[in-house]
Design a protein around this motif. Sequence first.
Motif, PDB file in Angstrom:
ATOM      1  N   TYR A  29      -4.859 -27.546 -29.395  1.00 40.37           N
ATOM      2  CA  TYR A  29      -3.935 -28.584 -29.890  1.00 40.37           C
ATOM      3  C   TYR A  29      -2.464 -28.203 -29.706  1.00 40.37           C
ATOM      4  CZ  TYR A  29      -8.274 -29.930 -32.182  1.00 40.37           C
ATOM      5  OH  TYR A  29      -9.572 -30.275 -32.423  1.00 40.37           O
ATOM      6  N   ASP A  31      -0.162 -29.687 -28.090  1.00 38.11           N
ATOM      7  CA  ASP A  31       0.739 -30.839 -28.127  1.00 38.11           C
ATOM      8  C   ASP A  31       0.618 -31.639 -29.426  1.00 38.11           C
ATOM      9  OD1 ASP A  31      -1.806 -31.474 -27.544  1.00 38.11           O
ATOM     10  OD2 ASP A  31      -1.342 -33.081 -26.126  1.00 38.11           O
ATOM     11  N   ARG A  32      -0.221 -31.146 -30.341  1.00 41.12           N
ATOM     12  CA  ARG A  32      -0.362 -31.814 -31.638  1.00 41.12           C
ATOM     13  C   ARG A  32       0.240 -30.975 -32.776  1.00 41.12           C
ATOM     14  NH1 ARG A  32      -5.017 -35.061 -31.951  1.00 41.12           N
ATOM     15  NH2 ARG A  32      -5.094 -36.397 -30.121  1.00 41.12           N
ATOM     16  N   ASN A  34       2.250 -27.054 -33.381  1.00 41.85           N
ATOM     17  CA  ASN A  34       2.739 -25.766 -32.857  1.00 41.85           C
ATOM     18  C   ASN A  34       3.674 -25.051 -33.836  1.00 41.85           C
ATOM     19  OD1 ASN A  34       4.954 -27.370 -32.656  1.00 41.85           O
ATOM     20  ND2 ASN A  34       5.165 -27.240 -30.434  1.00 41.85           N
TER      21      ASN A  34
ATOM     22  N   HIS B   3       5.837 -29.654 -33.228  1.00 37.64           N
ATOM     23  CA  HIS B   3       4.852 -30.653 -33.666  1.00 37.64           C
ATOM     24  C   HIS B   3       4.229 -30.182 -34.969  1.00 37.64           C
ATOM     25  CE1 HIS B   3       5.073 -32.718 -29.844  1.00 37.64           C
ATOM     26  NE2 HIS B   3       4.929 -31.559 -29.227  1.00 37.64           N
ATOM     27  N   THR B  15       0.094 -40.514 -34.108  1.00 32.86           N
ATOM     28  CA  THR B  15      -0.865 -39.489 -34.526  1.00 32.86           C
ATOM     29  C   THR B  15      -1.417 -39.860 -35.899  1.00 32.86           C
ATOM     30  OG1 THR B  15       0.970 -38.224 -35.432  1.00 32.86           O
ATOM     31  CG2 THR B  15       0.224 -37.609 -33.237  1.00 32.86           C
TER      32      THR B  15
END
Lengths: 137, 123
Positions: A29, A31-32, A34, B3, B15
Amino acid sequence: MPKKPIIKYTNTDFDSIKQALVEHAKRYYPDRYNDFNQSSFGSMLFDMISYVGDTLSFYIDYQVNESFLETALEYTNIRKIASQMGYNFYGKAAAFGTVDVFVLVPAISGDLGPNTALIPVLKKEPYLIPLEVQVIP
Amino acid sequence: MIHTPQFPLSLGSKTLFSEADNTKQVVLFHLRNLILTNPGEKISDPDYGVGIRSYLFENITRGVLNNIAKDIDLAIKKYLGYIDVTNITVASPPDSNYVSVKVSFEIPSIDISDDLLLEVSNT
């Protein structure tokens, strides 16, 4: 067909579970999510999930240990395992008390006193059987 | 770009949870967490946190306020090494039941500077 993610089943303690979760998030993940700082919201979630994992691992280990007589710790489990092996356990008595035992000592024939031949036998437990009380002329 | 979900959690459009809008918001969230967390509260690191609430029942003197500022500075250096603190002001007005904290910081690499204002009370 995409492969399933590899799960390491050897991670059983808090630190290794958290490490595996962080690696999993970084790999799958990026890009979801970090933000892996200690202050992040995700860090709290990683901590809580690792806590649950560690707790579950502890109880699995504990239950397995309780299955064997060599490693069991709890009294009832040891008693049950012993019972499977044929050991009869009667448990504690429901009540207890003291018992006084009286013996009739026959009088010697033709005389007034008790049969003094029995005195050495009776004196073996003088505190249990007081001679002066027991002897009936 | 960082993110991470915005806290408190809310449903997002792209999201599942709405994400933090910008880096400054994330940094302020980190700072707030660090100052308000008590040592021993975080499972993975018992030293984490400033524990400012533990000072609330102290007799507020200049020395205590200096200690709070020093603790905040040390904690930021240890856990948020990516930010540079430019100033920390800790104050408690007389006859009040709170401590106000102002942390001024900057992150030169991404050209961010801001202040975090916190009022900590026992309620």
